[in-house]
Design a protein around this motif. Structure first.
Motif, short mmCIF file in Angstrom:
data_model
loop_
_atom_site.label_atom_id
_atom_site.label_comp_id
_atom_site.label_asym_id
_atom_site.label_seq_id
_atom_site.Cartn_x
_atom_site.Cartn_y
_atom_site.Cartn_z
N MET A 333 45.52 44.38 40.33
CA MET A 333 46.17 44.89 39.12
C MET A 333 47.46 45.61 39.54
SD MET A 333 43.22 46.59 40.02
CE MET A 333 42.06 46.18 38.73
N LEU A 362 48.43 38.35 39.68
CA LEU A 362 47.31 39.13 40.22
C LEU A 362 46.32 38.22 40.93
CD1 LEU A 362 46.65 41.53 37.20
CD2 LEU A 362 48.20 41.87 39.14
N ARG A 364 42.13 38.00 42.09
CA ARG A 364 40.76 38.52 42.00
C ARG A 364 39.83 37.58 42.78
NH1 ARG A 364 40.75 41.47 36.86
NH2 ARG A 364 42.73 42.61 36.92
N GLU A 384 51.36 42.58 31.64
CA GLU A 384 50.75 43.89 31.91
C GLU A 384 51.72 45.02 31.59
OE1 GLU A 384 47.68 45.46 35.34
OE2 GLU A 384 49.24 44.04 35.87
N HIS A 518 46.90 51.78 29.82
CA HIS A 518 47.01 50.47 30.46
C HIS A 518 46.83 49.44 29.35
CE1 HIS A 518 45.76 52.12 34.60
NE2 HIS A 518 45.56 53.12 33.76
N THR A 520 47.59 45.10 27.90
CA THR A 520 48.19 43.77 27.96
C THR A 520 48.56 43.40 26.53
OG1 THR A 520 45.98 42.78 27.82
CG2 THR A 520 46.95 42.97 30.00
#
Length: 644
Positions: A333, A362, A364, A384, A518, A520
């Motif tokens: 992130m 990003l 993951r 983001e 935070h 999106t």
């Protein structure tokens, strides 16, 4: 004694069950399969007490479906044990569209084996076995499962809290460890089917033994199951994995790796269109664009807490245990990076809110079993943002984030199928997943709850779904198969500012910690593309279609006119292709239709002579001859208005 059932006051005898009371009050029917008792889902055989409040559940209720499907998983396990007694049982939960059970078996569950198991399940249904619940003390429960040679069940019991109620459910010769609840009897399941078998690791950990996961569905009637199967067939046709590959939006390559899709020109173009639109929209709303590194030393993630709470989900470059060498990790992130923008110099209350955004790539480290087309991937791009603000700005900025997300999702045609979840922490989380104190979490959740209520957001609550640093609003969306994923999040963070030493000078010239949101706006572009392909069955709205117009000259004599028309459209920003191949016009039209192009422009001798174009719409079919400039102006308006 008196109880309430479906808000109706009922008088019933002491020791009565939910079923007894409902039947006495003539509220029971064959559609009723379970109940809630004081808000908790229970079986109809559960005893009631003075002042209890019940709601009767049918298969139409989500809780009722869960009970019904959970019973289906036990019927599956019983059938497997009848046919293959040496198979070891693990877990068998209900899921959104059915149920599954994980088995440790030396027998491969092939299609033929699944057919035998399904036949045995139907026999169990016909036997109409009564389902009974009982409890055992911990030591007796462990001994009971040891006697049955079920090591996974023994492990599950041993991991339960000391004060846990250890319950079992018995149907005929079969007994399983289970919290329940279940139906009255196996006979209530009128239709069932096993759908597939896949691999699954015990507890989802690749270090553990691989099991066989058998999926199934169960319904109160054959008609309902047929309806579901028909919907599934339609879903398979709309599956982005099928459509996206057929229409050449993306591909996957074994030598590149699972969860690492390659975007072909069409897919890359759609993502570019969406990305430019989002960045422009965010700029209109006062956001500042940043560009930060794709990786960082472990030091950064240790400050943020990701190293402690998220390491298993990160791609690490180096040895985390070797402190003599630098260790890097690809970013999962962007927040720790964007905080450095804020920390670049001292800040005043006049600088806030600071709305930092980034189109972030990003990474993951998802389990291989979790990979699914573009919906679950290991590398993805996300819209983001991190808003750094004063406490008095929190509600207004949260409102702005929510309005942006709803506007974006509505414009692309997805909002109507979204639901909202208030994701909260679980103070009893055994993995110690969360940062901060109970007081900090309760305060953050209280504030967020008030904001959601003030904004009139209808939401469900998801316990243990919060980020490790704060509660969040998750906007959920289901793919064509009913699998739900988060597409947009808005999170309140009252913890990380302190970790990074973020502060500002307030009106009294005192140092104060800011709050952080935070968020999106569209979420993951790859996942959004998948949902859009499914939502529109590949026929994307004109404004986002990779090719908006296909120009089809009938003969070589019309090629120059076709090129001139295409050039006029391209000069206005439209995406146009001219099919100059020496093919019959019918073939060209069919191919353009299969490619889901919004408009086909057919140009023959008459169109050239009259200065017109023959228009064929993907949606409305043949629209006949239209003045060239009129078509172009209408097309420009359709794109500008982002019609769908």
């Amino acid at each position: 004694m008196n109880i309430k059932i479906n808000d109706k006051l009922i008088s019933c005898a002491d020791g009565a069950t939910v079923y007894d009371a409902a039947k006495e009050a003539e509220l029971i029917s064959r559609e009723v399969i379970a109940a809630t008792l004081n808000g908790k889902t229970v079986a109809l055989t559960t005893p009631v007490a003075e002042g209890d409040e019940c709601k009767l559940l049918t298969f139409a209720d989500p809780e009722g479906k869960h009970v019904f499907r959970h019973t289906g998983s036990h019927i599956l396990a019983q059938a497997v044990k009848r046919l293959y007694p040496d198979v070891k049982l693990t877990i068998g939960p209900a899921i959104d569209e059915g149920f599954y059970y994980d088995f440790d078996s030396d027998t491969a569950f092939s299609a033929d084996v699944l057919s035998k198991i399904e036949d045995e399940m139907k026999k169990i249904v016909k036997e109409n076995l009564k389902i009974e619940r009982f409890e055992l003390p911990r030591a007796e429960a462990i001994a009971f499962m040891q006697e049955k040679n079920e090591p996974y069940k023994v492990q599950l019991i041993e991991e339960l809290p000391q004060d846990a109620v250890i319950s079992f459910y018995r149907q005929g010769e079969f007994t399983d460890l289970c919290a329940g609840p279940h139906l009255f009897s196996t006979g209530a399941v009128k239709a069932l089917k096993l759908t597939q078998c896949t691999g699954a690791y015990w507890k989802g950990d690749q270090k553990n033994k691989q099991l066989q996961r058998v999926y199934g569905i169960a319904y109160p009637s054959k008609d309902e199951m047929k309806e579901f199967l028909a919907a599934q067939e339609e879903a398979r046709k709309r599956d982005h994995n099928k459509i996206g590959r057929e229409l050449e939006y993306f591909t996957t390559v074994d030598s590149i790796g699972q969860g690492l899709p390659v975007m072909l020109p069409k897919g890359a173009k759609v993502i570019q269109i969406l990305q430019r639109w989002i960045e422009d929209e965010e700029a209109k709303r006062g956001c500042q664009l940043t560009k930060t590194p794709l990786m960082a030393k472990s030091d950064l993630y240790k400050i943020s807490g990701h190293w402690d709470h998220y390491l298993d989900g990160m791609f690490v470059l180096g040895d985390p245990a070797d402190e003599t060498k630098e260790c890097f990790a690809l970013r999962p992130m962007t927040c720790p990076f964007q905080y450095q923008v804020y920390l670049n110099k001292k800040r005043s209350y006049r600088d806030l809110p600071m709305r930092l955004t980034e189109t972030s790539t990003l990474f993951r480290n998802e389990d291989s079993g979790e990979m699914h087309g573009l919906i679950r991937v290991r590398q993805f791009t996300i819209s983001e943002g991190h808003y750094i603000l004063r406490p008095d700005q929190l509600e207004e900025e949260f409102r702005g984030c929510l309005e942006l997300a709803k506007y974006v999702l509505d414009t692309v045609g997805m909002l109507e199928n979204c639901t909202f979840r208030f994701s909260q922490w679980d103070p009893a989380n055994p993995k110690n997943k969360y940062e901060g104190t109970a007081e900090q979490w309760e305060e953050a959740q209280r504030i967020m709850g008030e904001i959601l209520d003030n904004l009139g957001v209808e939401y469900t609550i998801g316990i243990d779904e919060a980020a490790f640093y704060g509660p969040k609003l998750d906007i959920q969306y289901k793919n064509v198969f009913g699998k739900e994923d988060t597409i947009v999040t808005i999170q309140i963070d009252m913890l990380l500012a302190e970790k990074f030493g973020m502060e500002y000078t307030d009106q009294n010239d005192e140092k104060v910690r800011p709050y952080i949101i935070h968020r999106t706006s569209l979420g993951c572009y790859e996942r959004t593309l998948a949902y859009l392909l499914e939502r529109y069955a590949g026929a994307l709205p004109m404004w986002m279609a990779p090719t908006q117009i296909k120009v089809l000259p009938i003969g070589n004599e019309q090629t120059d006119y076709a090129r001139a028309f295409a050039a006029k459209c391209e000069a206005l920003g439209m995406r146009v292709e001219v099919d100059e191949r020496n093919e019959k016009i019918g073939y060209k039209i069919r191919e353009a239709q299969l490619q889901k192009v919004p408009y086909m422009i057919i140009i023959g001798a008459n169109e050239v002579a009259e200065g017109k174009v023959a228009v064929r719409s993907r949606r409305d079919g043949d629209l006949g001859a239209v003045d060239m400039d009129k078509f172009i102006s209408d097309a420009v308006l359709e794109i500008a208005e982002k019609r769908r």
